[in-house]
Write a protein that holds these residues in place. Structure first.
Motif, PDB file in Angstrom:
ATOM      1  N   LYS A  16      16.456  33.510  20.211  1.00  0.00           N
ATOM      2  CA  LYS A  16      17.037  33.667  18.885  1.00  0.00           C
ATOM      3  C   LYS A  16      16.759  32.380  18.097  1.00  0.00           C
ATOM      4  CE  LYS A  16      20.469  36.143  16.501  1.00  0.00           C
ATOM      5  NZ  LYS A  16      19.416  36.783  15.721  1.00  0.00           N
ATOM      6  N   PRO A  17      15.497  32.225  17.650  1.00  0.00           N
ATOM      7  CA  PRO A  17      15.114  30.960  17.014  1.00  0.00           C
ATOM      8  C   PRO A  17      15.760  30.721  15.644  1.00  0.00           C
ATOM      9  CG  PRO A  17      13.332  32.570  16.868  1.00  0.00           C
ATOM     10  CD  PRO A  17      14.359  33.153  17.785  1.00  0.00           C
ATOM     11  N   SER A  18      16.390  31.746  15.061  1.00  0.00           N
ATOM     12  CA  SER A  18      16.925  31.602  13.703  1.00  0.00           C
ATOM     13  C   SER A  18      18.073  30.609  13.595  1.00  0.00           C
ATOM     14  CB  SER A  18      17.373  32.959  13.165  1.00  0.00           C
ATOM     15  OG  SER A  18      18.337  33.515  14.036  1.00  0.00           O
ATOM     16  N   PHE A  19      18.492  30.012  14.722  1.00  0.00           N
ATOM     17  CA  PHE A  19      19.534  28.978  14.603  1.00  0.00           C
ATOM     18  C   PHE A  19      19.058  27.830  13.712  1.00  0.00           C
ATOM     19  CE2 PHE A  19      16.957  27.344  18.082  1.00  0.00           C
ATOM     20  CZ  PHE A  19      16.934  25.974  17.826  1.00  0.00           C
ATOM     21  N   VAL A  20      17.745  27.721  13.541  1.00  0.00           N
ATOM     22  CA  VAL A  20      17.174  26.623  12.754  1.00  0.00           C
ATOM     23  C   VAL A  20      17.241  26.886  11.232  1.00  0.00           C
ATOM     24  CG1 VAL A  20      14.772  27.430  12.633  1.00  0.00           C
ATOM     25  CG2 VAL A  20      15.223  25.023  12.930  1.00  0.00           C
ATOM     26  N   VAL A  21      17.474  28.147  10.856  1.00  0.00           N
ATOM     27  CA  VAL A  21      17.469  28.498   9.422  1.00  0.00           C
ATOM     28  C   VAL A  21      18.721  27.960   8.749  1.00  0.00           C
ATOM     29  CG1 VAL A  21      17.567  30.410   7.766  1.00  0.00           C
ATOM     30  CG2 VAL A  21      16.042  30.543   9.754  1.00  0.00           C
ATOM     31  N   SER A  22      18.510  27.194   7.672  1.00  0.00           N
ATOM     32  CA  SER A  22      19.664  26.598   6.984  1.00  0.00           C
ATOM     33  C   SER A  22      19.987  27.295   5.672  1.00  0.00           C
ATOM     34  CB  SER A  22      19.403  25.113   6.732  1.00  0.00           C
ATOM     35  OG  SER A  22      18.239  24.947   5.949  1.00  0.00           O
ATOM     36  N   HIS A  23      18.975  27.857   4.988  1.00  0.00           N
ATOM     37  CA  HIS A  23      19.215  28.426   3.655  1.00  0.00           C
ATOM     38  C   HIS A  23      18.391  29.689   3.432  1.00  0.00           C
ATOM     39  CE1 HIS A  23      20.597  24.295   3.202  1.00  0.00           C
ATOM     40  NE2 HIS A  23      21.321  24.708   2.177  1.00  0.00           N
ATOM     41  N   ASN A  24      18.999  30.667   2.772  1.00  0.00           N
ATOM     42  CA  ASN A  24      18.320  31.878   2.293  1.00  0.00           C
ATOM     43  C   ASN A  24      18.425  31.857   0.778  1.00  0.00           C
ATOM     44  OD1 ASN A  24      17.694  33.983   4.618  1.00  0.00           O
ATOM     45  ND2 ASN A  24      19.551  32.873   5.170  1.00  0.00           N
ATOM     46  N   ILE A  25      17.277  31.948   0.079  1.00  0.00           N
ATOM     47  CA  ILE A  25      17.317  31.793  -1.385  1.00  0.00           C
ATOM     48  C   ILE A  25      16.453  32.850  -2.083  1.00  0.00           C
ATOM     49  CG2 ILE A  25      17.738  29.294  -1.249  1.00  0.00           C
ATOM     50  CD1 ILE A  25      14.730  28.955  -2.054  1.00  0.00           C
ATOM     51  N   SER A  26      16.681  32.985  -3.395  1.00  0.00           N
ATOM     52  CA  SER A  26      15.814  33.830  -4.214  1.00  0.00           C
ATOM     53  C   SER A  26      14.598  32.997  -4.618  1.00  0.00           C
ATOM     54  CB  SER A  26      16.564  34.285  -5.469  1.00  0.00           C
ATOM     55  OG  SER A  26      16.720  33.179  -6.332  1.00  0.00           O
ATOM     56  N   ILE A  27      13.567  33.648  -5.128  1.00  0.00           N
ATOM     57  CA  ILE A  27      12.355  32.904  -5.491  1.00  0.00           C
ATOM     58  C   ILE A  27      12.634  31.919  -6.634  1.00  0.00           C
ATOM     59  CG2 ILE A  27      11.380  34.638  -7.087  1.00  0.00           C
ATOM     60  CD1 ILE A  27       8.609  33.942  -5.741  1.00  0.00           C
ATOM     61  N   ASP A  28      13.556  32.265  -7.520  1.00  0.00           N
ATOM     62  CA  ASP A  28      13.858  31.365  -8.643  1.00  0.00           C
ATOM     63  C   ASP A  28      14.479  30.043  -8.192  1.00  0.00           C
ATOM     64  OD1 ASP A  28      12.891  33.167 -10.573  1.00  0.00           O
ATOM     65  OD2 ASP A  28      14.755  34.323 -10.448  1.00  0.00           O
ATOM     66  N   GLU A  29      15.072  30.052  -7.010  1.00  0.00           N
ATOM     67  CA  GLU A  29      15.707  28.825  -6.506  1.00  0.00           C
ATOM     68  C   GLU A  29      14.716  27.908  -5.768  1.00  0.00           C
ATOM     69  OE1 GLU A  29      20.089  29.893  -5.041  1.00  0.00           O
ATOM     70  OE2 GLU A  29      18.669  31.497  -4.565  1.00  0.00           O
ATOM     71  N   ALA A  30      13.460  28.355  -5.620  1.00  0.00           N
ATOM     72  CA  ALA A  30      12.497  27.593  -4.807  1.00  0.00           C
ATOM     73  C   ALA A  30      12.253  26.163  -5.328  1.00  0.00           C
ATOM     74  CB  ALA A  30      11.182  28.361  -4.676  1.00  0.00           C
ATOM     75  N   PRO A  31      12.093  25.958  -6.662  1.00  0.00           N
ATOM     76  CA  PRO A  31      11.849  24.583  -7.104  1.00  0.00           C
ATOM     77  C   PRO A  31      12.958  23.614  -6.683  1.00  0.00           C
ATOM     78  CG  PRO A  31      11.275  26.129  -8.848  1.00  0.00           C
ATOM     79  CD  PRO A  31      11.955  26.933  -7.767  1.00  0.00           C
ATOM     80  N   THR A  32      14.196  24.036  -6.785  1.00  0.00           N
ATOM     81  CA  THR A  32      15.319  23.182  -6.367  1.00  0.00           C
ATOM     82  C   THR A  32      15.283  22.977  -4.853  1.00  0.00           C
ATOM     83  OG1 THR A  32      16.565  24.280  -8.092  1.00  0.00           O
ATOM     84  CG2 THR A  32      17.841  22.962  -6.539  1.00  0.00           C
ATOM     85  N   ALA A  33      14.990  24.058  -4.119  1.00  0.00           N
ATOM     86  CA  ALA A  33      14.994  23.976  -2.656  1.00  0.00           C
ATOM     87  C   ALA A  33      13.916  23.012  -2.155  1.00  0.00           C
ATOM     88  CB  ALA A  33      14.791  25.361  -2.056  1.00  0.00           C
ATOM     89  N   TYR A  34      12.738  23.017  -2.809  1.00  0.00           N
ATOM     90  CA  TYR A  34      11.682  22.072  -2.402  1.00  0.00           C
ATOM     91  C   TYR A  34      12.185  20.628  -2.497  1.00  0.00           C
ATOM     92  CZ  TYR A  34       7.540  24.800  -1.329  1.00  0.00           C
ATOM     93  OH  TYR A  34       6.634  25.606  -0.694  1.00  0.00           O
TER      94      TYR A  34
END
Ligand code: NAD
Ligand code: ZN
Length: 386
Positions: free
Chosen positions: A346-364
């Motif tokens: 269950k490798p998804s323990f590493v996932v910290s955030h789920n976002i919409s495409i519009d949030e990508a610039p902030t997430a980067y």
């Protein structure tokens, strides 16, 4: 396919700037291609090298080499996968028919990127393949490059990691020469390092040491049963040797050329050097961390040409082996998929955030600054997963 002729895409503009642009929808141009409606595309530490202006990437490049989704259209030559299939693609673009592909080295395909061994989506120097941090992506040689998944939306956050970091972490352990029961030190607790540590655990390591300085990342390593080592709190090699009662059998460099040294100054060879020091004579070093033949932002002239100062004499004296290179994702993704389906991984323990495409610039920006626990960000370009 949607009625509009454009889609949203994450596009690199200049160092530290990506924006959301309207791009034309991809169209089939060859019978072996497929078009995928992207349900999830992940941001990778490899994207950061480009984001920070530390590669030759030019503005206008649509990012995204970790992609999965649903097939909406296939060319006439595609026979193994079909419209409606849920699929994940290796980050490597490979033709399945060159010598390297035939031998399993799909990361070094010579048929997809003229003059170069290896192709990828949305990556500098890796061929003309548009990235999947967009609503749709085109997949060449679709029968070879699509791995089918159970229909529905279950395990989305696990399956997306089959595009790159789960196989890459596993590969890092494989190329270190690791055998069950051995001890291993993993440098870097980013997504790749955490996946290497997790893979070593799944494969029966007796002890897994994980080195980093980011508290949330070290905590994630500890949670899966590894021993965290903070390299800003003393010499990491000494700490590992002390805790382990001697050098470890194997080590993995999951950091690469942008490694931090003292006071956060970059020292491109520090992790390779630490691996040479911490690994027992006749042991092995796996290097999935990225090194480049030219670095426009290198701290010194030699490393600008990809020439690093390492203790090669020590490496030789200890009889160490060293394995390097991009991961041949296709060599592992089917088996790791099946471990996810059976519930063994269950490798998804590493996932910290789920976002919409519009949030990508902030997430980067936040992922780049390692702020707010940003470790592995999943973009859902066509809306959230139910
Ligand atoms: N070989 C492949 O196929 C492949 C595939 C994916 C990623 N990569 C590469 O793997 C590397 C890691 O990727 P990621 O997504 O985990 O990136 P990341 O940037 O999120 O993680 C790197 C981690 O290394 C840590 N670090 C920095 N200096 C260190 C040091 N001296 N000692 C120990 N830790 C240190 C950082 O704090 C960070 O947590 C990158 O270079 C990436 O390009 C390679
Ligand atoms: Zn990646």
């Amino acid at each position: 396919m949607s009625k509009t002729e454009t889609m949203k895409a994450v596009v690199y503009q200049e160092p530290f700037e990506v924006t959301i642009e309207d791009r034309p929808l991809p169209k089939l141009t060859h019978p072996d291609e497929a078009i995928i409606k992207v349900t999830t595309a992940a941001i990778c530490g490899s994207d950061l090298h480009m984001y920070q202006g530390r590669t030759a990437a030019e503005g206008g490049l649509c990012f995204g080499h970790e992609n999965m989704g649903t097939i909406v259209e296939v060319g006439q030559g595609v026979s193994l996968v079909k419209k409606g299939d849920r699929v994940v693609m290796p980050f490597n673009v490979a033709d399945g028919r060159c010598q390297n592909c035939e031998e399993g080295y799909t990361a070094f395909c010579t048929g997809v990127n003229p003059g170069f061994a290896g192709g990828a989506y949305g990556y500098v120097a890796m061929g003309p393949y548009e990235g999947g941090q967009a609503q749709y992506v085109k997949v060449p040689f679709a029968d070879f490059n699509c791995l089918t998944l159970p229909a529905g939306t279950a395990n989305e956050a696990d399956f997306i990691l089959l595009a790159d970091i789960f196989p890459t972490g596993w590969h890092g352990v494989v190329i270190s020469g690791f055998q069950s029961g051995e001890s291993i030190a993993v440098f870097g607790a980013g997504p790749v390092g955490l996946m290497a540590a997790y893979s070593a655990t799944l494969r029966g390591a007796s002890a897994v040491y994980v080195v980093d300085s980011v508290p949330e990342r070290l905590a994630a390593a500890e949670k899966i049963g590894c021993i965290p080592i903070n390299f800003t709190k003393g010499d990491a090699v000494e700490a590992i040797i002390k805790k382990n009662g001697g050098m470890v059998d194997r080590s993995v460099d999951a950091v690469g050329y942008q490694a931090s040294g003292d006071e956060k100054k970059e020292m491109p060879s520090i992790v390779l050097e630490n691996c040479i020091k911490v690994t027992r004579p006749t042991g092995g070093i796996g290097v999935p961390g990225l090194y480049v033949p030219s670095d426009p932002g290198a701290p010194d002239e030699n490393s600008g040409k990809g020439m690093l100062l390492i203790s090669f004499g020590k490496l030789f004296e200890k009889g160490l082996t060293i394995g390097t290179g991009q991961c041949n994702v296709k060599k592992y993704n089917r088996y790791l998929r099946d471990m996810i389906i059976s519930g063994k991984a269950k490798p998804s323990f590493v996932v910290s955030h789920n976002i919409s495409i519009d949030e990508a610039p902030t997430a980067y920006g936040k992922f780049d600054r390692r702020e707010d626990g940003y470790t592995k960000v999943l973009i859902h370009p066509n809306g959230p997963i139910e």
